[in-house]
Scaffold this motif. Structure first.
Motif, PDB file in Angstrom:
ATOM      1  N   VAL A  29      -4.266  -4.644 -15.351  1.00  0.00           N
ATOM      2  CA  VAL A  29      -5.149  -5.196 -14.325  1.00  0.00           C
ATOM      3  C   VAL A  29      -6.377  -4.295 -14.326  1.00  0.00           C
ATOM      4  N   TYR A  30      -7.470  -4.820 -14.867  1.00  0.00           N
ATOM      5  CA  TYR A  30      -8.666  -4.034 -15.170  1.00  0.00           C
ATOM      6  C   TYR A  30      -9.764  -4.384 -14.171  1.00  0.00           C
ATOM      7  N   GLY A  31     -10.221  -3.386 -13.420  1.00  0.00           N
ATOM      8  CA  GLY A  31     -11.301  -3.593 -12.475  1.00  0.00           C
ATOM      9  C   GLY A  31     -12.640  -3.249 -13.096  1.00  0.00           C
ATOM     10  N   LEU A  32     -13.544  -4.216 -13.151  1.00  0.00           N
ATOM     11  CA  LEU A  32     -14.890  -4.002 -13.682  1.00  0.00           C
ATOM     12  C   LEU A  32     -15.841  -3.889 -12.499  1.00  0.00           C
ATOM     13  N   VAL A  33     -16.399  -2.696 -12.302  1.00  0.00           N
ATOM     14  CA  VAL A  33     -17.224  -2.455 -11.120  1.00  0.00           C
ATOM     15  C   VAL A  33     -18.593  -1.938 -11.549  1.00  0.00           C
ATOM     16  N   GLY A  34     -19.534  -2.034 -10.616  1.00  0.00           N
ATOM     17  CA  GLY A  34     -20.894  -1.583 -10.893  1.00  0.00           C
ATOM     18  C   GLY A  34     -21.831  -2.109  -9.830  1.00  0.00           C
ATOM     19  N   LEU A  60     -11.449 -12.920 -13.169  1.00  0.00           N
ATOM     20  CA  LEU A  60     -11.772 -13.188 -11.772  1.00  0.00           C
ATOM     21  C   LEU A  60     -13.088 -12.511 -11.400  1.00  0.00           C
ATOM     22  N   ASP A  61     -14.022 -13.287 -10.847  1.00  0.00           N
ATOM     23  CA  ASP A  61     -15.316 -12.761 -10.422  1.00  0.00           C
ATOM     24  C   ASP A  61     -15.411 -12.910  -8.905  1.00  0.00           C
ATOM     25  N   GLU A  62     -15.363 -11.786  -8.186  1.00  0.00           N
ATOM     26  CA  GLU A  62     -15.302 -11.788  -6.717  1.00  0.00           C
ATOM     27  C   GLU A  62     -14.224 -12.783  -6.254  1.00  0.00           C
ATOM     28  N   PRO A  63     -12.962 -12.540  -6.615  1.00  0.00           N
ATOM     29  CA  PRO A  63     -11.940 -13.570  -6.500  1.00  0.00           C
ATOM     30  C   PRO A  63     -11.512 -13.945  -5.093  1.00  0.00           C
ATOM     31  N   VAL A  64     -11.510 -12.997  -4.155  1.00  0.00           N
ATOM     32  CA  VAL A  64     -10.968 -13.307  -2.833  1.00  0.00           C
ATOM     33  C   VAL A  64     -12.059 -13.393  -1.777  1.00  0.00           C
ATOM     34  N   ASP A  65     -13.310 -13.488  -2.209  1.00  0.00           N
ATOM     35  CA  ASP A  65     -14.409 -13.651  -1.268  1.00  0.00           C
ATOM     36  C   ASP A  65     -14.217 -14.954  -0.499  1.00  0.00           C
ATOM     37  N   GLY A  66     -14.216 -14.870   0.820  1.00  0.00           N
ATOM     38  CA  GLY A  66     -14.051 -16.059   1.648  1.00  0.00           C
ATOM     39  C   GLY A  66     -12.637 -16.322   2.111  1.00  0.00           C
ATOM     40  N   LEU A  67     -11.662 -15.558   1.599  1.00  0.00           N
ATOM     41  CA  LEU A  67     -10.272 -15.742   2.002  1.00  0.00           C
ATOM     42  C   LEU A  67      -9.946 -14.850   3.194  1.00  0.00           C
ATOM     43  N   SER A 101     -13.704  -8.520 -11.375  1.00  0.00           N
ATOM     44  CA  SER A 101     -14.944  -7.884 -10.939  1.00  0.00           C
ATOM     45  C   SER A 101     -15.095  -8.113  -9.443  1.00  0.00           C
ATOM     46  N   SER A 102     -15.300  -7.032  -8.703  1.00  0.00           N
ATOM     47  CA  SER A 102     -15.416  -7.160  -7.251  1.00  0.00           C
ATOM     48  C   SER A 102     -16.151  -5.959  -6.694  1.00  0.00           C
ATOM     49  N   GLU A 157      -9.867  -2.805  -2.135  1.00  0.00           N
ATOM     50  CA  GLU A 157      -8.857  -3.772  -2.558  1.00  0.00           C
ATOM     51  C   GLU A 157      -8.496  -3.586  -4.032  1.00  0.00           C
ATOM     52  N   LEU A 158      -9.501  -3.326  -4.865  1.00  0.00           N
ATOM     53  CA  LEU A 158      -9.231  -3.093  -6.284  1.00  0.00           C
ATOM     54  C   LEU A 158      -8.309  -1.895  -6.479  1.00  0.00           C
ATOM     55  N   GLU A 159      -8.485  -0.885  -5.647  1.00  0.00           N
ATOM     56  CA  GLU A 159      -7.672   0.323  -5.774  1.00  0.00           C
ATOM     57  C   GLU A 159      -6.190   0.020  -5.602  1.00  0.00           C
ATOM     58  N   ASP A 160      -5.879  -1.013  -4.835  1.00  0.00           N
ATOM     59  CA  ASP A 160      -4.479  -1.387  -4.593  1.00  0.00           C
ATOM     60  C   ASP A 160      -3.854  -2.138  -5.765  1.00  0.00           C
ATOM     61  N   VAL A 161      -4.678  -2.774  -6.611  1.00  0.00           N
ATOM     62  CA  VAL A 161      -4.120  -3.655  -7.638  1.00  0.00           C
ATOM     63  C   VAL A 161      -4.419  -3.226  -9.071  1.00  0.00           C
TER      64      VAL A 161
END
Length: 297
Positions: A29-34, A150-157, A183-184, A189-193
């Motif tokens: 599970v790879y988090g792409l941040v920037g 996934l690009d900003e996957p849980v935005d709005g949830l 990417s988020s 949240e990314l730190e958890d997954v």
């Protein structure tokens, strides 16, 4: 394994991706941040075959992605702005997915209905943004992708549905070895997954490490020294601030080495703690002119 090698993408002479090289291990599970404008969404559109790189290669398990239906069939993609046909319901979109995705699983589609409180016959355009995002996850997970992008996957949830969605995704990672690239800007949240992290800036990858290595390589030191004492020399300090005798230092190195180094100074107070992902992001990008600026209005 997903691999990008020396990928360049230009738009009218502007390099949105500049010699981008990154590797997403199988089952990670790879988090792409920037920061905004770093090139994350452009990279994702190249990975999913929407954009053709100007140069460089992108492969999934050794096969090129662009104009390769067999490779694209193994990719599930949920963009920030969800796509659907204007008059389609979730069930209509499921029929479409079944026609274009050879791995679409109708039985799983029906079972996932229990996880999402949605009417599959309702037109998607009449749903809220959060409901549309739920529908996107319902459909994407039904395709049983090898790579889920996934690009900003849980935005709005809402918080409950965020937990539900991540539970489903992580179950696929554990049970089927699904690889996830997400990417988020929600670094907490990314730190958890995530188990791997890549930090982008100006179209390049600044660093790429496992989360444990990233957090273990930089520490926060809170130290108060006796009057007249000085900090250890040759410290690899990324950031420092002081209030009286209390110093807050961001130091490159592991916690054990930092603890021993500062203990030798016989401090009045000493605490060495790991950084969270948000702090790593801020201080790593601080060296790329991304430090927080004080602006007087």
């Amino acid at each position: 394994m997903l691999k990008l090698q020396n990928v360049v993408k230009t738009f009218d002479g502007f390099r949105a991706l500049d010699d981008l090289t990154m590797t997403v291990p199988q089952g990670a599970v790879y988090g792409l941040v920037g920061p905004n404008g770093a090139g994350k969404s452009t990279a994702i559109r190249c990975i999913t075959g929407i954009y053709k790189p100007s140069s460089g290669t992108i492969t999934l398990s050794g096969a090129p992605v662009f104009e390769n239906p067999a490779a694209k069939a193994r990719i599930g993609y949920i963009p920030d702005d969800v796509f659907y046909f204007s008059a389609a319901s979730i069930r209509d979109m499921a029929k479409f997915y079944k026609g274009v995705c050879p791995n679409f699983d109708p039985e799983r589609f029906e079972k996932l209905k229990e996880a999402f409180d949605l009417d599959p016959k309702q037109p998607i355009r009449r749903m809220s943004k959060g409901m549309q995002k739920q529908a996107a996850f319902w459909l994407a997970l039904s395709t049983r992708p090898e790579l889920l992008v996934l690009d900003e996957p849980v935005d709005g949830l809402d918080p409950v549905m965020r937990r539900q969605v991540w539970s489903l995704v992580m179950a696929d990672v554990a049970e089927y070895g699904t690889t996830v690239l997400v990417s988020s800007h929600n670094l907490r949240e990314l730190e958890d997954v995530c188990d791997h992290v890549g930090i982008m800036d100006h179209g390049k990858l600044l660093l790429e490490r496992s989360l444990s290595e990233l957090q273990g390589g930089t520490v926060k030191v809170l130290v108060a020294l006796p009057e007249g004492s000085a900090l250890p020399e040759d410290l690899p300090i990324l950031h420092r601030s002081s209030t009286g005798r209390m110093h807050t230092l961001i130091v490159r190195g592991d916690a054990q080495a930092a603890q021993a180094m500062f203990a030798a100074c016989q401090p009045q107070y000493l605490d060495v703690v790991p950084l969270n992902l948000e702090e790593v992001f801020i201080y790593e990008l601080g060296g790329a002119d991304y430090a927080v600026k004080d602006i007087l209005l």
